[in-house]
Design an enzyme around this catalytic site. Structure first.
Site, PDB file in Angstrom:
ATOM      1  N   ARG A  31      -5.079  10.604   4.326  1.00  0.00           N
ATOM      2  CA  ARG A  31      -4.016  11.580   4.551  1.00  0.00           C
ATOM      3  C   ARG A  31      -2.956  11.500   3.471  1.00  0.00           C
ATOM      4  O   ARG A  31      -2.292  12.474   3.164  1.00  0.00           O
ATOM      5  CB  ARG A  31      -3.378  11.334   5.918  1.00  0.00           C
ATOM      6  CG  ARG A  31      -4.338  11.321   7.062  1.00  0.00           C
ATOM      7  CD  ARG A  31      -3.586  11.427   8.316  1.00  0.00           C
ATOM      8  NE  ARG A  31      -2.622  12.489   8.190  1.00  0.00           N
ATOM      9  CZ  ARG A  31      -2.939  13.793   8.124  1.00  0.00           C
ATOM     10  NH1 ARG A  31      -4.211  14.145   8.164  1.00  0.00           N
ATOM     11  NH2 ARG A  31      -2.015  14.711   7.996  1.00  0.00           N
TER      12      ARG A  31
ATOM     13  N   PRO B  89       1.657  16.581  10.803  1.00  0.00           N
ATOM     14  CA  PRO B  89       1.956  17.864  10.133  1.00  0.00           C
ATOM     15  C   PRO B  89       2.694  17.624   8.812  1.00  0.00           C
ATOM     16  O   PRO B  89       3.130  16.501   8.522  1.00  0.00           O
ATOM     17  CB  PRO B  89       2.859  18.569  11.136  1.00  0.00           C
ATOM     18  CG  PRO B  89       3.503  17.472  11.896  1.00  0.00           C
ATOM     19  CD  PRO B  89       2.506  16.353  11.960  1.00  0.00           C
TER      20      PRO B  89
ATOM     21  N   VAL C 229       7.976   7.185  16.750  1.00  0.00           N
ATOM     22  CA  VAL C 229       7.698   7.810  15.456  1.00  0.00           C
ATOM     23  C   VAL C 229       6.420   8.647  15.488  1.00  0.00           C
ATOM     24  O   VAL C 229       6.384   9.772  14.995  1.00  0.00           O
ATOM     25  CB  VAL C 229       7.611   6.736  14.344  1.00  0.00           C
ATOM     26  CG1 VAL C 229       7.237   7.357  13.004  1.00  0.00           C
ATOM     27  CG2 VAL C 229       8.937   5.985  14.231  1.00  0.00           C
TER      28      VAL C 229
ATOM     29  N   ARG D  92      -8.582  -0.625   4.617  1.00  0.00           N
ATOM     30  CA  ARG D  92      -7.686   0.347   3.960  1.00  0.00           C
ATOM     31  C   ARG D  92      -6.349  -0.272   3.631  1.00  0.00           C
ATOM     32  O   ARG D  92      -5.699   0.124   2.660  1.00  0.00           O
ATOM     33  CB  ARG D  92      -7.454   1.553   4.885  1.00  0.00           C
ATOM     34  CG  ARG D  92      -8.645   2.440   5.112  1.00  0.00           C
ATOM     35  CD  ARG D  92      -8.255   3.650   5.911  1.00  0.00           C
ATOM     36  NE  ARG D  92      -7.052   4.235   5.329  1.00  0.00           N
ATOM     37  CZ  ARG D  92      -6.158   4.949   6.025  1.00  0.00           C
ATOM     38  NH1 ARG D  92      -6.360   5.151   7.312  1.00  0.00           N
ATOM     39  NH2 ARG D  92      -5.106   5.460   5.444  1.00  0.00           N
TER      40      ARG D  92
ATOM     41  N   LYS E 224       0.846  -1.206   0.000  1.00  0.00           N
ATOM     42  CA  LYS E 224       0.000   0.000   0.000  1.00  0.00           C
ATOM     43  C   LYS E 224       0.874   1.246   0.000  1.00  0.00           C
ATOM     44  O   LYS E 224       0.652   2.175  -0.777  1.00  0.00           O
ATOM     45  CB  LYS E 224      -0.884   0.016   1.233  1.00  0.00           C
ATOM     46  CG  LYS E 224      -1.575   1.354   1.490  1.00  0.00           C
ATOM     47  CD  LYS E 224      -2.482   1.334   2.691  1.00  0.00           C
ATOM     48  CE  LYS E 224      -1.767   1.611   3.965  1.00  0.00           C
ATOM     49  NZ  LYS E 224      -1.488   3.033   4.238  1.00  0.00           N
TER      50      LYS E 224
HETATM   51  C1  EPZ Z   1       4.109   6.902   6.103  1.00  0.00           C
HETATM   52  O1  EPZ Z   1       3.335   7.942   6.689  1.00  0.00           O
HETATM   53  C2  EPZ Z   1       3.182   5.710   6.025  1.00  0.00           C
HETATM   54  N1  EPZ Z   1       2.045   6.019   5.171  1.00  0.00           N
HETATM   55  C3  EPZ Z   1       2.704   5.332   7.425  1.00  0.00           C
HETATM   56  O2  EPZ Z   1       1.917   4.161   7.306  1.00  0.00           O
HETATM   57  C4  EPZ Z   1       3.923   5.025   8.297  1.00  0.00           C
HETATM   58  O3  EPZ Z   1       3.487   4.754   9.604  1.00  0.00           O
HETATM   59  C5  EPZ Z   1       4.876   6.224   8.296  1.00  0.00           C
HETATM   60  O4  EPZ Z   1       5.227   6.567   6.942  1.00  0.00           O
HETATM   61  C6  EPZ Z   1       6.159   5.943   9.069  1.00  0.00           C
HETATM   62  O5  EPZ Z   1       6.797   4.834   8.539  1.00  0.00           O
HETATM   63  C7  EPZ Z   1       2.208   5.980   3.829  1.00  0.00           C
HETATM   64  O6  EPZ Z   1       3.295   5.708   3.328  1.00  0.00           O
HETATM   65  C8  EPZ Z   1       0.989   6.278   2.998  1.00  0.00           C
HETATM   66  P1  EPZ Z   1       6.149  10.342   8.186  1.00  0.00           P
HETATM   67  P2  EPZ Z   1       3.902   9.459   6.679  1.00  0.00           P
HETATM   68  O7  EPZ Z   1       6.015  11.587   7.395  1.00  0.00           O
HETATM   69  O8  EPZ Z   1       4.614   9.718   5.417  1.00  0.00           O
HETATM   70  C9  EPZ Z   1       6.256  13.442  11.723  1.00  0.00           C
HETATM   71  C10 EPZ Z   1       0.104   2.779   7.639  1.00  0.00           C
HETATM   72  O9  EPZ Z   1      -0.281   2.203   8.655  1.00  0.00           O
HETATM   73  N2  EPZ Z   1       6.296  14.470  10.684  1.00  0.00           N
HETATM   74  O10 EPZ Z   1       7.392   9.524   8.082  1.00  0.00           O
HETATM   75  O11 EPZ Z   1       2.787  10.362   7.061  1.00  0.00           O
HETATM   76  C11 EPZ Z   1       4.881  12.782  11.757  1.00  0.00           C
HETATM   77  O12 EPZ Z   1       3.972  13.558  12.513  1.00  0.00           O
HETATM   78  C12 EPZ Z   1       0.533   4.215   7.684  1.00  0.00           C
HETATM   79  O13 EPZ Z   1       0.206   2.229   6.496  1.00  0.00           O
HETATM   80  C13 EPZ Z   1       6.474  15.792  11.061  1.00  0.00           C
HETATM   81  O14 EPZ Z   1       6.591  16.083  12.250  1.00  0.00           O
HETATM   82  O15 EPZ Z   1       4.933   9.351   7.884  1.00  0.00           O
HETATM   83  C14 EPZ Z   1       5.177  11.470  12.406  1.00  0.00           C
HETATM   84  O16 EPZ Z   1       5.213  11.646  13.804  1.00  0.00           O
HETATM   85  C15 EPZ Z   1       0.288   4.827   9.049  1.00  0.00           C
HETATM   86  N3  EPZ Z   1       6.493  16.751  10.112  1.00  0.00           N
HETATM   87  C16 EPZ Z   1       6.584  11.141  11.892  1.00  0.00           C
HETATM   88  O17 EPZ Z   1       7.135  12.357  11.415  1.00  0.00           O
HETATM   89  C17 EPZ Z   1       6.358  16.473   8.787  1.00  0.00           C
HETATM   90  O18 EPZ Z   1       6.397  17.400   7.953  1.00  0.00           O
HETATM   91  C18 EPZ Z   1       6.595  10.145  10.757  1.00  0.00           C
HETATM   92  O19 EPZ Z   1       5.843  10.709   9.713  1.00  0.00           O
HETATM   93  C19 EPZ Z   1       6.184  15.126   8.407  1.00  0.00           C
HETATM   94  C20 EPZ Z   1       6.158  14.145   9.364  1.00  0.00           C
END
Ligand code: EPZ
Length: 424
Positions: free
Chosen positions: A94, A124, A333, A403, A22
């Site tokens: 999202r 964010p 994370v 999903r 996914k």
């Molecule tokens: C991706 O989400 C995945 N989703 C998530 O999978 C996964 O948990 C995550 O990466 C971490 O591996 C997809 O790929 C569609 P991040 P993403 O940006 O890109 C913070 C699932 O179950 N952050 O790496 O949104 C954020 O708040 C989903 O399949 C900022 O602070 O993850 C989080 O705490 C859930 N500022 C952390 O980083 C930003 O600008 C990781 O977020 C961006 C992120």
């Protein structure tokens, strides 16, 4: 609303074939906006999020032909492409933010409402925007204050960008935007997830010049134009694979996991072995046995790849609830990814949490209960505890599970699980 009814089951035995990832297919689908030529993507899982991404691309003016029989999607973003993503679709997923970079390059502007926080955190996008600004994108700050990303740029220029956190989404949005920028972009402290590598491979098939994906430094040399892709097979879903691996161990079974890349699961394999699992690689796939040793406890700390994946935190915690001793789980994370603890405790797990730390006493005989899927991975996790709990476990809000897990019930039933989906 649909529910899962799960009964205590015999050890899972047999084989399961893992679907396409996914979290690899969603950014790859977004990247098709970067060309007006057809892109054929294969091994696409039949998931709600894939449907939403198809609808989003179609609402922007692209065509997305699905052939679910052979898991293929052909996307052609030709003609006029709108710069505005509709809120009714964005609020459903999202990951809609993943079209941001490609849309700016394609139309010169992108207007994407932010759907706000979700169960696991506020999610964010300031790192996505920091990277795009470094490439020359202008963000309308007033609109942003109202929760809408309104970004525009006539042309993008390569730059060196440091990510304060190795955000997966920010890395993906930036490498898509940089692929058609003028000059070279160096992205430092980039996310290293396998899904980033799959996206980079897809973009390079389109004619992009990306090196270093899968490491913390990615170099993108901008090119003039990107072309269509005749065929791209999406990598297997490592989180789905990990979920079934945990199920095999929890139920003391023996399962052959097919269509899996063990290199993507090193942390999960290591931790399952610490818990007593026997995991062997064969030409057919990975054999996971939980029938030979007691289930030991272990400690987990989630980290960006290649650390232990946050998406495996709740499924692995399901195993720890019945391990022989106490375990500690630290979630680094996401700031609110323990919503499933309350559901495990309804089944008698007696887990205590303090901030991002959870103490799982283990050694429990779980009791079936009425529980809720609080996010898509947590939904799978409470199904796993339902397989070993006494009595019946009723899981509601299972749209979360739809999903991210293709044919979850039939795959489990084929392994002997006592689970059924009921429509209320
Ligand atoms: C991706 O989400 C995945 N989703 C998530 O999978 C996964 O948990 C995550 O990466 C971490 O591996 C997809 O790929 C569609 P991040 P993403 O940006 O890109 C913070 C699932 O179950 N952050 O790496 O949104 C954020 O708040 C989903 O399949 C900022 O602070 O993850 C989080 O705490 C859930 N500022 C952390 O980083 C930003 O600008 C990781 O977020 C961006 C992120």
């Amino acid at each position: 609303m649909a529910k899962f009814l799960v009964q205590k089951s015999a050890p899972l035995r047999g084989e399961v074939t893992i679907s396409g990832s996914k979290n690899a297919v969603l950014p790859i689908m977004a990247a098709t906006l970067l060309t007006d030529e057809p892109c054929v993507i294969k091994d696409v899982p039949a998931l709600r999020d894939v449907e939403v991404m198809c609808s989003l691309l179609e609402s922007l003016g692209a065509s997305a032909e699905r052939d679910t029989d052979n898991s293929t999607v052909c996307i052609t973003a030709s003609g006029d492409i709108s710069h505005e993503a509709p809120f009714d679709l964005v609020k459903m997923m999202r990951a809609s933010i993943l079209v941001l970079g490609a849309l700016i390059l394609r139309t010169g502007r992108a207007v994407i409402p932010l759907p706000g926080g979700c169960a696991i955190g506020k999610r964010p996008v300031e790192l996505h925007l920091k990277g795009l600004k470094a490439l020359g994108v202008v963000i309308n700050e007033e609109q942003l204050a109202r929760g809408v990303v309104d970004a525009s740029a006539d042309r993008l220029t390569g730059n060196t960008i440091y990510l304060d956190f190795p955000s997966v989404g920010a890395t993906e949005v930036i490498i898509m935007a940089a692929s058609l920028a003028e000059g070279t972009t160096i992205l430092e402290n980039a996310a290293q997830e396998p899904e980033i590598v799959d996206l980079a491979n897809f973009l390079n098939k389109m004619g992009a010049r990306i090196k270093g994906a899968g490491t913390d430094t990615i170099k993108i040399e901008g090119v003039e134009k990107l072309r269509g892709v005749a065929s791209h097979h999406v990598i297997p879903d490592r989180i789905e694979a990990g979920t079934f691996m945990v199920g095999a161990v929890m139920t003391r079974g023996c399962v052959l996991i097919k269509n899996v890349l063990p290199d993507h699961l090193k942390a999960v394999i290591a931790k399952l072995r610490e818990c007593g699992a026997e995991i062997t690689m064969t030409d057919e796939g990975m054999i996971v046995r939980g029938d030979r040793n007691p289930i030991n406890s272990t400690d987990i700390k989630t980290l960006p790849y290649p650390g232990f994946p946050t998406d495996m935190q709740s499924p692995f915690m399901a195993l720890l609830t019945i391990a022989s001793g106490p375990s500690v789980v630290i979630e680094t994370v996401f700031e609110n990814r323990f919503m499933h603890v309350g559901e495990f405790n309804r089944m008698g797990a007696n887990i205590k949490t303090d901030g991002n730390c959870a103490i799982i006493p283990g050694g429990k005989v779980l009791q079936g209960a009425q529980v809720v899927a609080t996010d898509l991975r947590a939904g799978a996790a409470v199904v796993l505890t339902g397989l070993v709990a006494e009595g019946t476990t009723e899981v509601s809000q299972i749209y979360h599970v739809d999903r991210g897990y293709e044919n979850f019930v039939s795959k489990l039933r084929d392994l002997g699980a006592n689970i059924m989906r009921v429509e209320e």
